[in-house]
Design a protein around this motif. Structure first.
Motif, PDB file in Angstrom:
ATOM      1  N   TRP A 131     -26.348 -35.026 -51.715  1.00 31.20           N
ATOM      2  CA  TRP A 131     -25.960 -33.779 -51.837  1.00 31.20           C
ATOM      3  C   TRP A 131     -26.567 -32.814 -50.959  1.00 31.20           C
ATOM      4  N   SER A 132     -27.908 -32.981 -50.433  1.00 33.40           N
ATOM      5  CA  SER A 132     -28.352 -32.183 -49.527  1.00 33.40           C
ATOM      6  C   SER A 132     -27.776 -32.128 -48.143  1.00 33.40           C
ATOM      7  N   LYS A 133     -26.739 -33.041 -47.776  1.00 29.13           N
ATOM      8  CA  LYS A 133     -25.896 -33.066 -46.450  1.00 29.13           C
ATOM      9  C   LYS A 133     -24.626 -32.495 -47.035  1.00 29.13           C
ATOM     10  N   ILE A 134     -24.245 -32.622 -48.066  1.00 31.41           N
ATOM     11  CA  ILE A 134     -22.885 -31.879 -48.699  1.00 31.41           C
ATOM     12  C   ILE A 134     -23.242 -30.211 -48.419  1.00 31.41           C
ATOM     13  N   ASN A 135     -24.659 -29.771 -49.108  1.00 28.13           N
ATOM     14  CA  ASN A 135     -24.918 -28.454 -49.063  1.00 28.13           C
ATOM     15  C   ASN A 135     -24.977 -28.033 -47.573  1.00 28.13           C
ATOM     16  N   LYS A 138     -23.223 -28.942 -44.985  1.00 30.60           N
ATOM     17  CA  LYS A 138     -22.098 -28.839 -44.365  1.00 30.60           C
ATOM     18  C   LYS A 138     -21.384 -27.750 -44.917  1.00 30.60           C
ATOM     19  N   ILE A 139     -21.587 -27.177 -46.189  1.00 27.44           N
ATOM     20  CA  ILE A 139     -20.779 -26.305 -46.916  1.00 27.44           C
ATOM     21  C   ILE A 139     -21.576 -24.826 -46.338  1.00 27.44           C
ATOM     22  N   GLY A 140     -22.773 -24.967 -46.417  1.00 32.48           N
ATOM     23  CA  GLY A 140     -23.613 -23.627 -45.748  1.00 32.48           C
ATOM     24  C   GLY A 140     -23.337 -23.484 -44.290  1.00 32.48           C
ATOM     25  N   LEU A 141     -22.870 -24.358 -43.560  1.00 31.06           N
ATOM     26  CA  LEU A 141     -22.477 -24.255 -41.935  1.00 31.06           C
ATOM     27  C   LEU A 141     -21.042 -23.582 -41.831  1.00 31.06           C
ATOM     28  N   VAL A 142     -20.310 -24.148 -42.662  1.00 34.12           N
ATOM     29  CA  VAL A 142     -18.906 -23.594 -42.861  1.00 34.12           C
ATOM     30  C   VAL A 142     -18.563 -22.368 -43.289  1.00 34.12           C
ATOM     31  N   ALA A 143     -19.561 -22.106 -44.282  1.00 29.36           N
ATOM     32  CA  ALA A 143     -19.577 -20.657 -44.663  1.00 29.36           C
ATOM     33  C   ALA A 143     -20.143 -19.665 -43.724  1.00 29.36           C
TER      34      ALA A 143
END
Length: 80
Positions: A17-21, A23-28
């Motif tokens: 979940w930390s890796k998913i977060n 990725k989401i943060g960098l895309v945002a």
């Protein structure tokens, strides 16, 4: 399953979940940066970019919290 295996399983989930977060943060962040660069004074675009930056910051904070929890679960000593 013993407690050590359970802690390892939980730590692996936190890691995922930390890796998913992250990725989401960098895309945002990238999307917000592009919107800020293209904005010519439109208040709607400013609002959208502000939301994107808030999402970016919250995802990055959650990434570091989950990494810390992952390290804690891997190094946890169970009382018997």
């Amino acid at each position: 399953m013993n407690n050590k295996e359970i802690n390892k399983t939980i730590a692996e989930r936190y890691q995922k979940w930390s890796k998913i977060n992250l990725k989401i943060g960098l895309v945002a962040f990238v999307v917000s940066f592009i919107i800020i660069a293209l904005n010519t004074g439109d208040s709607t675009l400013s609002f959208i970019s502000s939301i994107g930056l808030v999402v970016c910051l919250s995802c990055l904070v959650e990434y570091f919290v989950l990494k810390g929890m992952c390290a804690y679960m891997l190094n946890r000593k169970d009382k018997k």
